[in-house]
Enzyme design. Structure first.
Site, PDB file in Angstrom:
ATOM      1  N   GLU A   1      44.306  29.427  27.741  1.00 17.05           N
ATOM      2  CA  GLU A   1      43.527  28.249  27.353  1.00 17.05           C
ATOM      3  C   GLU A   1      43.831  27.801  25.929  1.00 17.05           C
ATOM      4  OE1 GLU A   1      39.410  29.025  28.277  1.00 17.05           O
ATOM      5  OE2 GLU A   1      39.765  28.742  30.427  1.00 17.05           O
TER       6      GLU A   1
ATOM      7  N   GLY B   1      47.529  32.966  42.343  1.00 18.32           N
ATOM      8  CA  GLY B   1      47.962  32.257  43.546  1.00 18.32           C
ATOM      9  C   GLY B   1      48.070  33.152  44.771  1.00 18.32           C
TER      10      GLY B   1
ATOM     11  N   TYR C   1      38.545  24.697  42.768  1.00 10.96           N
ATOM     12  CA  TYR C   1      37.112  24.471  42.966  1.00 10.96           C
ATOM     13  C   TYR C   1      36.845  23.345  43.963  1.00 10.96           C
ATOM     14  CZ  TYR C   1      36.604  27.457  38.854  1.00 10.96           C
ATOM     15  OH  TYR C   1      36.664  28.504  37.979  1.00 10.96           O
TER      16      TYR C   1
END
Length: 213
Positions: free
Chosen positions: A80, A146, A184
């Site tokens: 991030e 993944g 999401y």
């Protein structure tokens, strides 16, 4: 079926290489052999991964997990683009999670006795809805992303919210993190862009020189 198609493509590419360039047959054989080797190596890796995923174990976190948890938190901070923001320590996490007044819990994803993912959560109270489970962090080691590990961690948190009869589950996601946003969306979740997050860090509060007077 897919394996047969891939092998056929290798043969077709090799034949095409001969017809187009009149390449030496030995060179073409080497080309085909290299591609076959890569293909079957990838097949082996896929089988190994499927076998490993079958041994994946999701469980509640324990005090001895804290070093691995903090390491994954730091990995997330790197992803991030804010590694300098992590000032937490193992000692603080141990006290805050397993002391006399624990304020968070977590799940770990364990593969071959190694922690490869975490989902850290706590209770957030909504004056409109009541108790909500807040998913603070969900992290999977980079080389295993993944593969469905994050899905299992996310669903473990959702099940916890259901079992505890909370009003729901909530979380935050960075607006540039397209893989997470798309993940999401698969759950038909509500992603609300209207709210602006606010915070005051301890140093900022101290500068306010507040008092109880």
């Amino acid at each position: 079926m897919q394996q047969c198609l891939t092998i056929s493509r290798i043969f077709a590419t090799s034949a095409n290489k001969i017809s187009r360039t009149k390449t030496n047959i030995t060179d073409v054989a080497i080309y085909a052999a290299e591609h076959f080797h890569h293909f079957f190596l990838q097949q082996h890796r896929n089988r190994m991964l499927i076998s490993a995923m079958e041994k994946l174990h999701i469980r509640k976190g324990k005090p001895e997990d804290i070093p691995a948890v903090l390491a994954l938190v730091k990995e997330l901070a790197e992803y991030e683009r804010a590694p300098q923001e992590v000032i937490n320590t193992e000692e603080l996490m141990l006290a805050d999670g397993f002391g006399s007044n624990p304020c968070y819990g977590f799940f770990v994803a364990e593969l071959n006795q190694e922690i490869v993912g975490i989902a850290l959560h706590y209770i957030r109270y909504s004056t409109w809805k009541g108790k909500m489970l807040f998913l603070e962090d969900i992290v999977v080691k980079e080389h295993l992303r993944g593969k469905g590990i994050g899905k299992k961690l996310f669903e473990a948190c959702a099940l916890l919210a259901q079992e505890k009869k909370y009003a729901g589950m909530t979380w935050q996601v960075l607006d540039w993190n397209e893989p997470a946003i798309n993940f999401y969306k698969k759950y038909n979740s509500t992603l609300d862009p209207e709210w602006i997050n606010g915070k005051l860090m301890a140093a900022q509060i101290e500068k306010l020189n507040l008092s109880h007077d």
